[in-house]
Design a protein around this motif. Structure first.
Motif, PDB file in Angstrom:
ATOM      1  N   LEU A   1    -220.690 -31.630   0.323  1.00  0.00           N
ATOM      2  CA  LEU A   1    -219.788 -32.545   1.034  1.00  0.00           C
ATOM      3  C   LEU A   1    -218.593 -32.957   0.168  1.00  0.00           C
ATOM      4  O   LEU A   1    -217.511 -33.216   0.685  1.00  0.00           O
TER       5      LEU A   1
ATOM      6  N   LYS B   1    -214.546 -26.493   0.683  1.00  0.00           N
ATOM      7  CA  LYS B   1    -215.280 -26.275   1.942  1.00  0.00           C
ATOM      8  C   LYS B   1    -214.440 -26.818   3.099  1.00  0.00           C
ATOM      9  O   LYS B   1    -213.839 -27.887   3.001  1.00  0.00           O
TER      10      LYS B   1
ATOM     11  N   THR C   1    -213.397 -28.417   6.815  1.00  0.00           N
ATOM     12  CA  THR C   1    -213.921 -29.547   7.580  1.00  0.00           C
ATOM     13  C   THR C   1    -214.926 -29.063   8.623  1.00  0.00           C
ATOM     14  O   THR C   1    -215.918 -29.746   8.885  1.00  0.00           O
TER      15      THR C   1
ATOM     16  N   LYS D   1    -218.254 -28.501   6.934  1.00  0.00           N
ATOM     17  CA  LYS D   1    -218.886 -29.785   6.616  1.00  0.00           C
ATOM     18  C   LYS D   1    -219.468 -30.429   7.869  1.00  0.00           C
ATOM     19  O   LYS D   1    -220.575 -30.966   7.851  1.00  0.00           O
ATOM     20  N   LYS D   2    -218.731 -30.357   8.971  1.00  0.00           N
ATOM     21  CA  LYS D   2    -219.225 -30.927  10.227  1.00  0.00           C
ATOM     22  C   LYS D   2    -220.492 -30.207  10.702  1.00  0.00           C
ATOM     23  O   LYS D   2    -221.435 -30.847  11.162  1.00  0.00           O
TER      24      LYS D   2
ATOM     25  N   VAL E   1    -215.227 -36.977   7.638  1.00  0.00           N
ATOM     26  CA  VAL E   1    -214.865 -35.589   7.319  1.00  0.00           C
ATOM     27  C   VAL E   1    -213.392 -35.360   7.632  1.00  0.00           C
ATOM     28  O   VAL E   1    -212.650 -34.818   6.803  1.00  0.00           O
TER      29      VAL E   1
END
Length: 186
Positions: A52, A57, A59, A62-63, A86
């Motif tokens: 995170l 990385k 978005t 991450k979501k 995020v």
């Protein structure tokens, strides 16, 4: 200004916003449970924390990870809040925001958090006695103990409530004696 104080300054408004949303929708208790669950998972997984916090990385990635990890365990309100973090590139501060949120929620409920470090594990009777003493000391309706065992204390315990620290450990007493001896020698 240290980086830690910058993180706290940034975390504060997000924590306040989440608390206001929870109060408005009358789901403060559920959101607090969600945040505790998130903190517990983050505490157990450095890999997730590092993922995170990684700016390389996307978005979307991450979501997806957040939905896969927390989706079925937390409420829609909390999940939406994580998505906002995020989008605003603040998800790396999730741990700090969570801690600040819980601190504010507990203050609102007149709940005092006491971090206890002991040289050996406390039994339930000792925890109950300590809870009652802390209630009297802080004039709180409710006290939550977060107990950790630190064998380096040698004996005794330390209590941290906010910025106040009470050190009854043998290690603390030895430190205190050493500082007195330094004063006498100089």
């Amino acid at each position: 200004m240290s980086s830690n104080s910058v993180v706290i300054k940034i975390a504060q408004p997000y924590a306040v916003a989440l608390l206001e949303l929870a109060k408005t929708k009358k789901v403060t208790e559920k959101v607090s449970q969600d945040i505790q669950s998130i903190q517990s998972i983050l505490l157990q997984s450095d890999k997730l924390k590092n993922f995170l916090a990684n700016p390389l990385k996307t978005t979307e990635a991450k979501k997806e990870v957040i939905i896969a990890t927390f989706g079925d365990q937390i409420s829609e309100n909390t999940l939406s809040f994580l998505m906002i973090l995020v989008d605003r590139k603040r998800i790396a501060m999730l741990d700090s925001i969570s801690s600040k949120y819980l601190e504010l929620a507990y203050q609102m409920e007149s709940l005092t958090i006491a971090n206890i470090s002991t040289s050996i594990a406390l039994n339930s009777n000792q925890e109950n006695l300590l809870t009652e003493k802390i209630k009297v000391m802080t004039d709180s309706k409710e006290v939550k103990l977060i107990v950790s065992v630190d064998p380096e204390l040698i004996g005794g315990f330390t209590i941290q409530i906010g910025s106040k620290v009470i050190d009854t450990s043998i290690r603390g007493q030895l430190r205190q004696m050493a500082s007195h001896l330094d004063v006498l020698v100089t």
